[in-house]
Motif scaffolding. Sequence first.
Motif, short mmCIF file in Angstrom:
data_model
loop_
_atom_site.label_atom_id
_atom_site.label_comp_id
_atom_site.label_asym_id
_atom_site.label_seq_id
_atom_site.Cartn_x
_atom_site.Cartn_y
_atom_site.Cartn_z
N ILE A 84 6.71 -0.78 3.78
CA ILE A 84 7.93 -0.67 2.96
C ILE A 84 8.76 -1.95 3.07
CG2 ILE A 84 10.15 0.52 2.76
CD1 ILE A 84 8.65 3.10 3.52
N ILE A 85 8.91 -2.47 4.27
CA ILE A 85 9.71 -3.69 4.47
C ILE A 85 9.08 -4.86 3.73
CG2 ILE A 85 10.44 -5.39 6.18
CD1 ILE A 85 10.73 -3.04 8.16
N MET A 86 7.76 -5.04 3.87
CA MET A 86 7.08 -6.16 3.21
C MET A 86 7.14 -6.02 1.69
SD MET A 86 3.76 -7.17 5.53
CE MET A 86 3.08 -5.51 5.71
N ALA A 87 6.95 -4.80 1.19
CA ALA A 87 6.96 -4.59 -0.27
C ALA A 87 8.35 -4.76 -0.85
CB ALA A 87 6.42 -3.20 -0.59
N PRO A 135 -0.59 -1.76 -8.41
CA PRO A 135 -0.36 -2.43 -7.13
C PRO A 135 1.03 -3.06 -7.00
CG PRO A 135 -1.45 -3.94 -8.60
CD PRO A 135 -1.23 -2.67 -9.40
N LEU A 136 2.00 -2.61 -7.80
CA LEU A 136 3.34 -3.19 -7.76
C LEU A 136 4.06 -2.81 -6.46
CD1 LEU A 136 4.38 -2.43 -11.44
CD2 LEU A 136 3.43 -4.55 -10.53
N ASP A 137 5.12 -3.55 -6.15
CA ASP A 137 5.85 -3.32 -4.91
C ASP A 137 6.40 -1.90 -4.82
OD1 ASP A 137 5.37 -5.98 -4.22
OD2 ASP A 137 7.22 -6.66 -5.19
N ILE A 141 5.71 1.00 -1.91
CA ILE A 141 6.75 1.75 -1.21
C ILE A 141 6.53 3.25 -1.36
CG2 ILE A 141 9.22 2.28 -1.20
CD1 ILE A 141 9.69 -0.66 -2.07
N LEU A 142 6.23 3.70 -2.59
CA LEU A 142 6.00 5.13 -2.83
C LEU A 142 4.79 5.61 -2.06
CD1 LEU A 142 6.61 7.77 -4.26
CD2 LEU A 142 5.32 6.95 -6.24
N TRP A 152 -3.98 9.07 3.31
CA TRP A 152 -3.78 7.76 2.69
C TRP A 152 -4.54 7.65 1.36
CZ3 TRP A 152 -0.64 3.67 3.56
CH2 TRP A 152 -0.96 2.47 2.92
N SER A 153 -5.78 8.11 1.34
CA SER A 153 -6.59 8.02 0.12
C SER A 153 -5.98 8.85 -1.00
CB SER A 153 -8.03 8.49 0.39
OG SER A 153 -8.66 7.64 1.32
N GLU A 154 -5.45 10.03 -0.65
CA GLU A 154 -4.82 10.89 -1.65
C GLU A 154 -3.56 10.24 -2.20
OE1 GLU A 154 -3.12 15.51 -2.00
OE2 GLU A 154 -3.73 14.66 -0.06
N ALA A 155 -2.76 9.64 -1.31
CA ALA A 155 -1.53 8.96 -1.75
C ALA A 155 -1.87 7.76 -2.63
CB ALA A 155 -0.73 8.51 -0.53
#
Length: 290
Positions: A84-87, A135-137, A141-142, A152-155
């Motif tokens: 989240i911080i990097m994005a 692949p947007l920031d 975050i979402l 993770w794969s589902e998200a």
Amino acid sequence: MRAGKVAGVQLIFNNWFLALVVLFAFAGLAGKALAVFAAVLWHEAAHAAAATVLGYRVREIELLPFGGVARIDRADTAGAASEIIMAAAGPLASLVLAAAVYLARAAYPAHALWLDFYYQVNITLAGFNLLPALPLDGGRILRALLALRWDWSEATATVAGFGKLLAVGLVAAAGVGLWRSSTVNLTFLVAAAWLFYAARAETATAGFRSMRILANKKAELTARGVMPTVHVTALASVRVSEVVRLFGPEQYYVVLVVDGDCRLRGALTETEVWEGWPERGFSSRIGDFL
């Protein structure tokens, strides 16, 4: 074209980027083109700076015809907070620059036209990147927020689906523009193609994230000889899929397996769990791994 290194980060001008600058120069718009890519470079440099502060190595920043990308080692295995911080760093930097330009308009009225243009560029860059689509920031975050509760794969699949929908929307908008004014918006079409391809790539690689994380942990433990460890306690009857959901990327995990009376039956390292699941499957009980 490699344009040298800045603070150890390789700066690359994509060949298509150089070609676009030449085309804009012939059209008398080279100044505006360079202003746009200066804004993109500022945006990507903010991602790189945030990654460096968090301890990640930034290899290179490449300027593309319609944006840029900061290539960060191990960024795809970062924890939710780090992701989240990097994005968020990129859009935040663009908004800060937009605010500075907005304030500068009053101080330099003679340059109001250029400053208005640069203000709009940074606002658009921040707004577009904050859309909740991979692949947007905003998509990153979402996904990080969803991954706190989902696999993770589902998200990834869910937010990548939003990216594909956005790509379809851009194609539709280009089609409406063609119908109404008989002109083709190449920017929309190229951006749509990039979004769709990148969203598919995110989905394709998401399933291998766990293996990459484990490989990184093994490498770090081997190199340093010590690593922060988190203990998880689980009843022997719990499915292994429920245990694995608790594994984060930034600590090593040890699972304490207990019976119904909360008496210790044994312990499993994260490595043992991951190496055992192909044979036993995620629907098996964690006690079967002992």
